[in-house]
Scaffold this motif. Structure first.
Motif, PDB file in Angstrom:
ATOM      1  N   VAL A  60       0.840  -1.207   0.000  1.00  0.00           N
ATOM      2  CA  VAL A  60       0.000   0.000   0.000  1.00  0.00           C
ATOM      3  C   VAL A  60       0.870   1.251   0.000  1.00  0.00           C
ATOM      4  O   VAL A  60       0.584   2.214  -0.727  1.00  0.00           O
ATOM      5  CB  VAL A  60      -0.958  -0.012   1.209  1.00  0.00           C
ATOM      6  CG1 VAL A  60      -1.610   1.358   1.415  1.00  0.00           C
ATOM      7  CG2 VAL A  60      -2.027  -1.080   1.020  1.00  0.00           C
ATOM      8  N   ASP A  61       1.941   1.253   0.770  1.00  0.00           N
ATOM      9  CA  ASP A  61       2.869   2.393   0.775  1.00  0.00           C
ATOM     10  C   ASP A  61       3.402   2.648  -0.632  1.00  0.00           C
ATOM     11  O   ASP A  61       3.442   3.790  -1.110  1.00  0.00           O
ATOM     12  CB  ASP A  61       4.043   2.128   1.715  1.00  0.00           C
ATOM     13  CG  ASP A  61       3.644   2.089   3.179  1.00  0.00           C
ATOM     14  OD1 ASP A  61       2.537   2.558   3.507  1.00  0.00           O
ATOM     15  OD2 ASP A  61       4.443   1.588   3.993  1.00  0.00           O
ATOM     16  N   LEU A  62       3.824   1.578  -1.279  1.00  0.00           N
ATOM     17  CA  LEU A  62       4.393   1.681  -2.625  1.00  0.00           C
ATOM     18  C   LEU A  62       3.344   2.190  -3.614  1.00  0.00           C
ATOM     19  O   LEU A  62       3.608   3.090  -4.421  1.00  0.00           O
ATOM     20  CB  LEU A  62       4.922   0.302  -3.036  1.00  0.00           C
ATOM     21  CG  LEU A  62       5.698   0.152  -4.353  1.00  0.00           C
ATOM     22  CD1 LEU A  62       6.588  -1.085  -4.288  1.00  0.00           C
ATOM     23  CD2 LEU A  62       4.774   0.038  -5.550  1.00  0.00           C
ATOM     24  N   LEU A  63       2.156   1.618  -3.546  1.00  0.00           N
ATOM     25  CA  LEU A  63       1.080   2.013  -4.455  1.00  0.00           C
ATOM     26  C   LEU A  63       0.725   3.485  -4.300  1.00  0.00           C
ATOM     27  O   LEU A  63       0.587   4.216  -5.287  1.00  0.00           O
ATOM     28  CB  LEU A  63      -0.156   1.162  -4.183  1.00  0.00           C
ATOM     29  CG  LEU A  63      -0.136  -0.277  -4.695  1.00  0.00           C
ATOM     30  CD1 LEU A  63      -1.159  -1.114  -3.939  1.00  0.00           C
ATOM     31  CD2 LEU A  63      -0.441  -0.307  -6.183  1.00  0.00           C
ATOM     32  N   ALA A  64       0.541   3.899  -3.054  1.00  0.00           N
ATOM     33  CA  ALA A  64       0.159   5.287  -2.810  1.00  0.00           C
ATOM     34  C   ALA A  64       1.230   6.249  -3.302  1.00  0.00           C
ATOM     35  O   ALA A  64       0.936   7.307  -3.874  1.00  0.00           O
ATOM     36  CB  ALA A  64      -0.106   5.496  -1.325  1.00  0.00           C
ATOM     37  N   ASP A  65       2.482   5.878  -3.089  1.00  0.00           N
ATOM     38  CA  ASP A  65       3.591   6.727  -3.518  1.00  0.00           C
ATOM     39  C   ASP A  65       3.662   6.832  -5.040  1.00  0.00           C
ATOM     40  O   ASP A  65       3.874   7.917  -5.582  1.00  0.00           O
ATOM     41  CB  ASP A  65       4.901   6.171  -2.966  1.00  0.00           C
ATOM     42  CG  ASP A  65       6.105   6.979  -3.416  1.00  0.00           C
ATOM     43  OD1 ASP A  65       6.224   8.146  -3.007  1.00  0.00           O
ATOM     44  OD2 ASP A  65       6.928   6.444  -4.196  1.00  0.00           O
ATOM     45  N   GLN A  66       3.468   5.718  -5.726  1.00  0.00           N
ATOM     46  CA  GLN A  66       3.583   5.727  -7.187  1.00  0.00           C
ATOM     47  C   GLN A  66       2.342   6.326  -7.850  1.00  0.00           C
ATOM     48  O   GLN A  66       2.437   7.033  -8.846  1.00  0.00           O
ATOM     49  CB  GLN A  66       3.810   4.302  -7.697  1.00  0.00           C
ATOM     50  CG  GLN A  66       4.178   4.221  -9.177  1.00  0.00           C
ATOM     51  CD  GLN A  66       5.555   4.786  -9.468  1.00  0.00           C
ATOM     52  OE1 GLN A  66       6.444   4.736  -8.620  1.00  0.00           O
ATOM     53  NE2 GLN A  66       5.748   5.323 -10.665  1.00  0.00           N
TER      54      GLN A  66
ATOM     55  N   GLU B  68      -7.498  -3.753  11.218  1.00  0.00           N
ATOM     56  CA  GLU B  68      -6.203  -3.081  11.296  1.00  0.00           C
ATOM     57  C   GLU B  68      -5.745  -2.618   9.910  1.00  0.00           C
ATOM     58  O   GLU B  68      -5.255  -1.487   9.748  1.00  0.00           O
ATOM     59  CB  GLU B  68      -5.164  -4.026  11.904  1.00  0.00           C
ATOM     60  CG  GLU B  68      -3.764  -3.422  11.995  1.00  0.00           C
ATOM     61  CD  GLU B  68      -2.730  -4.389  12.571  1.00  0.00           C
ATOM     62  OE1 GLU B  68      -1.515  -4.121  12.401  1.00  0.00           O
ATOM     63  OE2 GLU B  68      -3.124  -5.405  13.183  1.00  0.00           O
ATOM     64  N   PHE B  69      -5.909  -3.487   8.913  1.00  0.00           N
ATOM     65  CA  PHE B  69      -5.475  -3.149   7.567  1.00  0.00           C
ATOM     66  C   PHE B  69      -6.331  -2.028   6.979  1.00  0.00           C
ATOM     67  O   PHE B  69      -5.818  -1.127   6.305  1.00  0.00           O
ATOM     68  CB  PHE B  69      -5.528  -4.390   6.677  1.00  0.00           C
ATOM     69  CG  PHE B  69      -4.928  -4.197   5.311  1.00  0.00           C
ATOM     70  CD1 PHE B  69      -3.701  -3.574   5.144  1.00  0.00           C
ATOM     71  CD2 PHE B  69      -5.595  -4.653   4.184  1.00  0.00           C
ATOM     72  CE1 PHE B  69      -3.148  -3.408   3.874  1.00  0.00           C
ATOM     73  CE2 PHE B  69      -5.056  -4.487   2.919  1.00  0.00           C
ATOM     74  CZ  PHE B  69      -3.837  -3.854   2.759  1.00  0.00           C
ATOM     75  N   ALA B  70      -7.627  -2.055   7.222  1.00  0.00           N
ATOM     76  CA  ALA B  70      -8.513  -1.002   6.708  1.00  0.00           C
ATOM     77  C   ALA B  70      -8.128   0.357   7.291  1.00  0.00           C
ATOM     78  O   ALA B  70      -8.093   1.372   6.576  1.00  0.00           O
ATOM     79  CB  ALA B  70      -9.964  -1.331   7.033  1.00  0.00           C
ATOM     80  N   LYS B  71      -7.845   0.383   8.579  1.00  0.00           N
ATOM     81  CA  LYS B  71      -7.415   1.635   9.205  1.00  0.00           C
ATOM     82  C   LYS B  71      -6.102   2.123   8.594  1.00  0.00           C
ATOM     83  O   LYS B  71      -5.930   3.337   8.354  1.00  0.00           O
ATOM     84  CB  LYS B  71      -7.263   1.441  10.708  1.00  0.00           C
ATOM     85  CG  LYS B  71      -8.564   1.266  11.466  1.00  0.00           C
ATOM     86  CD  LYS B  71      -8.303   1.068  12.959  1.00  0.00           C
ATOM     87  CE  LYS B  71      -9.574   0.967  13.758  1.00  0.00           C
ATOM     88  NZ  LYS B  71      -9.303   0.722  15.207  1.00  0.00           N
ATOM     89  N   TYR B  72      -5.194   1.201   8.333  1.00  0.00           N
ATOM     90  CA  TYR B  72      -3.914   1.579   7.734  1.00  0.00           C
ATOM     91  C   TYR B  72      -4.132   2.177   6.337  1.00  0.00           C
ATOM     92  O   TYR B  72      -3.564   3.222   5.996  1.00  0.00           O
ATOM     93  CB  TYR B  72      -2.997   0.364   7.652  1.00  0.00           C
ATOM     94  CG  TYR B  72      -1.591   0.694   7.218  1.00  0.00           C
ATOM     95  CD1 TYR B  72      -0.638   1.112   8.144  1.00  0.00           C
ATOM     96  CD2 TYR B  72      -1.209   0.615   5.879  1.00  0.00           C
ATOM     97  CE1 TYR B  72       0.647   1.443   7.757  1.00  0.00           C
ATOM     98  CE2 TYR B  72       0.067   0.949   5.475  1.00  0.00           C
ATOM     99  CZ  TYR B  72       0.993   1.357   6.425  1.00  0.00           C
ATOM    100  OH  TYR B  72       2.270   1.696   6.025  1.00  0.00           O
TER     101      TYR B  72
END
Length: 304
Positions: free
Chosen positions: A66-72, A93-97
């Motif tokens: 998700v970090d990678l996707l959001a950044d790209q 937990e994942f939904a909140k993240y």
């Protein structure tokens, strides 16, 4: 229903996940593949789903993806992340993240393996929806994979009880059920098909788009069908759908999802393989795929 900031329509790609020979995520290939799809006019991404091997990815690695996707992505495409994990606690937990990282929507497949009744499923979705009340959520129906079906009754109950549940992503291949999802919901609810072979029919039934696997390697053909439909040209849309169906039969060569990854490299990209228990094509399977691919001469016109 909550006010939506994104349309969630059109061509949404069920991102495949590339792994290197060491079994680790190939981040460079993932980023390059995203740009390849963006340049060819797709409207959204659907990572960590069935095609993305989401069931086999640990929670912390999902967060990294998700970090990678959001950044790209940088908000260019609608980002709908498949969020069901091994249990409800992890799903919350994942939904909140994801919400914290700016993901535009979640898609929640019915929990898998055990045969859950409707109250089980309702309580699971309720816990996640209430944990992220401002996150748009699609309920994801894929009974062949999850062993649990989203009934129209449960779908209507969820839509009525939680304003952030905004639609359904249906991979059942049951057009009657898809039509019932559309007809049984408020007009603002969004129904999206998850079956490449039913893209055109689902649009005619009131669907708003497709979560597609073939578009990982050939987004152009799906964008063309979408544009033909929007332009009011059903004959052209039907002709393109027929070619998609022919491609789909070729992409079913070998074990689950393997030919789809292999096809990405046919477009000049480097794209990694699988992690066990999934596997890549064998040499013999590659030969069979290459033969069928070359014989389907129409595919070349979609490789721009």
């Amino acid at each position: 229903m909550i006010q939506l900031k994104r349309k969630f329509e059109g061509i949404i790609v069920a991102n495949l996940t590339p792994y290197g020979a060491d079994g680790k995520l190939d981040e460079a290939s993932y980023r390059a593949h995203m740009e390849f799809m963006i340049e060819r006019g797709v409207h959204g991404l659907f990572p960590i789903g069935t095609m993305g091997e989401g069931i086999n990815i640990p929670l912390e690695e999902k967060k990294h993806i998700v970090d990678l996707l959001a950044d790209q992505n940088k908000d260019r495409l609608d980002l709908i992340v498949q969020g069901t994990c091994i249990n409800t606690e992890q799903s919350v937990e994942f939904a909140k993240y994801c919400f914290g990282k700016g993901v535009h929507a979640m898609a929640l497949i019915t929990p898998w393996f055990y045969p859950y009744d409707e109250e089980n499923l309702y309580q699971n979705f309720k816990a996640i929806a209430e944990a992220v009340p401002k996150m748009p959520i699609f309920i994801y129906n894929n009974p062949d994979r999850a062993n649990n079906k989203l009934t129209v009754k449960l779908y209507k109950r969820l839509l009525g009880d939680f304003e952030n549940i905004v639609g359904v992503k249906d991979s059942s291949k049951d057009m009657g059920l898809f039509q019932d999802y559309v007809n049984g919901a408020p007009k603002e609810a969004i129904a999206i098909s998850g079956s490449d072979s039913l893209f055109y029919l689902s649009l005619c039934a009131g669907g708003k788009g497709i979560v597609t696997a073939i578009a990982n390697s050939h987004p152009e053909i799906f964008v063309a069908l979408w544009e033909a439909y929007r332009a009011g040209d059903p004959a052209k849309a039907c002709e393109i759908q027929d070619e998609i169906n022919k491609m789909r039969s070729i992409f079913k060569i070998g074990p689950y999802a393997s030919a789809y990854k292999y096809a990405i490299e046919k477009r000049g990209l480097t794209f990694g393989g699988f992690r066990l228990p999934l596997r890549d094509l064998t040499g013999q399977e590659k030969e069979k795929f290459e033969k069928a691919y070359e014989e389907a001469a129409f595919i070349k016109k979609w490789e721009k």
